[in-house]
Design an enzyme around this catalytic site. Structure first.
Site, short mmCIF file in Angstrom:
data_model
loop_
_atom_site.label_atom_id
_atom_site.label_comp_id
_atom_site.label_asym_id
_atom_site.label_seq_id
_atom_site.Cartn_x
_atom_site.Cartn_y
_atom_site.Cartn_z
N GLY A 1 38.07 44.21 48.34
CA GLY A 1 37.20 45.57 48.58
C GLY A 1 35.86 45.05 49.29
O GLY A 1 35.64 45.91 49.91
N ASN B 1 46.33 47.91 48.57
CA ASN B 1 44.89 47.37 49.03
C ASN B 1 44.39 48.00 49.99
O ASN B 1 43.21 48.16 50.28
CB ASN B 1 44.96 45.96 49.54
CG ASN B 1 45.76 45.00 48.51
OD1 ASN B 1 46.27 43.95 48.96
ND2 ASN B 1 45.29 45.18 47.29
N ASP C 1 36.68 40.76 40.91
CA ASP C 1 36.59 41.85 40.17
C ASP C 1 36.70 41.48 38.85
O ASP C 1 37.14 42.22 37.87
CB ASP C 1 37.70 43.12 40.66
CG ASP C 1 39.03 42.35 40.59
OD1 ASP C 1 39.03 41.18 40.24
OD2 ASP C 1 39.80 42.82 40.93
N ASN C 2 36.57 40.33 38.24
CA ASN C 2 36.74 39.90 36.99
C ASN C 2 35.63 38.99 36.34
O ASN C 2 34.89 38.39 37.22
CB ASN C 2 38.13 39.41 36.69
CG ASN C 2 38.11 37.99 37.49
OD1 ASN C 2 37.72 37.04 36.95
ND2 ASN C 2 38.67 37.98 38.66
N CYS D 1 39.55 46.15 38.40
CA CYS D 1 39.69 47.05 39.51
C CYS D 1 41.19 47.69 39.24
O CYS D 1 41.22 48.95 39.42
CB CYS D 1 39.36 46.39 40.77
SG CYS D 1 38.35 47.33 41.96
N CYS E 1 20.76 28.47 33.02
CA CYS E 1 19.73 27.97 33.83
C CYS E 1 18.23 27.76 32.99
O CYS E 1 17.38 27.34 33.43
CB CYS E 1 19.25 29.17 35.03
SG CYS E 1 18.50 30.57 34.47
ZN LIG Z 1 20.02 32.17 33.86
#
Ligand SMILES: [Zn+2]
Length: 393
Positions: A160, A189, A249-250, A307, A367
């Site tokens: 998508g 789809n 989508d996951n 989705c 991070c």
């Molecule tokens: Zn981060």
């Protein structure tokens, strides 16, 4: 009435316009004047003054207003020796431009004076026509187009979001588009995945995407990765690209994509869709937050349907995927303000775009300080909507 010779006409025109020498021309450019090279493409191929826009003399009158709206803007026009540019200035004055000058001696004098010039970016006649609307934007121009053609963008998923993003990135002339997807085209789809078509049902999505993209723009090299993204292959695959566009989508994939982008220092242009709503952000951990700064813990599986379980308005990924493609193009060309540290939330039913500030989490597990330097100890579930965990050794 006696005929006028070319020499007489040139002498007269030169007496009616303003000429500058190379030093004055250089100062003008330095102070922000437009420089316009009115020579033909075979001449500009030998070198142009840095920052100049090439508009062949024959196109000057028809194109100048698209490049310069302000009739009082300072303009320095040059050609090979200063003749065509003199006529060009005369013509611009008739169009109402009040501040145009001609470079006496032209590019020849510039070169003889030892001033810098650069080899122009070369485009085939087909490319010149195809990308002409980019060339008309000073913020993009030939330099921006060259950057697009040299760029390597990886689409995660030809679904998508990857469909509209892939189409527009290809149209814009992104030279290398990688596509990772291990799925085949299914008729369910086609309500939103516009890279594919009814006749491609059963074809691999990567192959279908390649056919559509190359039919749109043969300049684009499509690199297919018909595989599932895993922590074993993600670093090697991502290493070959400048920008990653997350169209998954996951949550398991989103965390994997995020973590690999953080480790490699690559921008992750994120998009997600749910029913009638979408989100877009650019995660670039060297300049702002990463996905885990925002969502350190994935939602429980029952609150995170994919989705296929939740349904999605078919046009919604068009809007979100094209916002992602726009961010990719901006990052490549280096224009505008990227969505780093911001998340755009779009509601299709209300037609609202909310711009939310997102900050870097100083204790982010991916991070922040002490974050892992490899993916080895991070567990990503294979189940599409299950929760990935970040275990810190
Ligand atoms: Zn981060």
């Amino acid at each position: 009435m006696s005929a006028t010779s070319y020499r007489e006409l040139l002498t007269r025109v030169k007496s009616e316009i303003r000429e500058v020498d190379v030093n004055q021309a250089q100062a003008l450019i330095g102070s922000g004047a437009y420089a316009i090279d009115v020579r033909e493409p075979d001449e500009t191929a030998q070198g142009i003054i840095p920052g100049a826009s090439a508009i062949p003399r024959g196109f000057l009158e028809s194109r100048i207003e698209e490049l310069i709206r302000d009739r009082e803007a300072p303009i320095m026009i040059y050609c090979a020796v200063g003749a065509r540019s003199a006529f060009a200035v005369k013509s611009l004055e008739e169009l109402g431009f009040t501040n145009a000058v001609s470079l006496a001696g032209g590019f020849g004098a510039w070169k003889t004076a030892g001033l810098p010039f650069e080899m122009p970016l070369s485009f085939s006649p087909e490319q010149t026509r195809r990308y002409s609307r980019h060339f008309l934007l000073p913020e993009v121009g030939m330099k921006g187009q060259r950057a697009l053609l040299d760029a390597r963008v990886l689409l995660i998923g030809a679904g998508g979001l990857g469909s509209p993003a892939g189409l527009y990135l290809a149209a814009a002339g992104v030279g290398t588009i990688g596509i990772i997807d291990d799925d085949v085209v299914d008729d369910s789809n086609l309500q939103r995945q516009v890279l594919h078509s009814t006749e491609r049902i059963g074809t691999s999505k990567v192959e279908s995407a390649r056919l559509t993209i190359n039919a749109l723009n043969p300049d684009v090299q499509v690199i297919g990765h018909e595989t599932r993204l895993t922590k074993e292959n993600v670093i090697e695959i991502f290493s070959n690209y400048d920008i990653i566009l997350d169209g998954t989508d996951n949550f398991a994939s989103r965390y994997l994509i995020n973590d690999a982008c953080v480790l490699l220092g690559k921008p992750n242009v994120h998009g997600s869709i749910f029913r009638f709503e979408g989100q877009v952000s650019v995660f670039d951990s060297s300049h702002g937050p990463c996905y885990r700064c925002l969502f350190p813990d994935p939602p429980p599986p029952e609150l995170a349907p994919s989705c296929s379980e939740a349904g999605v308005l078919g046009v919604l990924p068009g809007v979100v995927g094209i916002l992602q493609a726009t961010e990719v193009v901006k990052l490549i060309i280096g224009i505008g303000e990227p969505l780093v540290g911001r998340l755009v939330h779009y509601d299709a039913l209300d037609v609202t775009f909310r711009n939310l500030r997102v900050d870097k989490d100083p204790d982010c597990p991916m991070c922040g300080p002490g974050a892992p330097t490899t993916l080895d100890d991070i567990v990503y579930s294979d189940l599409s909507c299950a929760v990935p965990t970040l275990s810190r050794a």
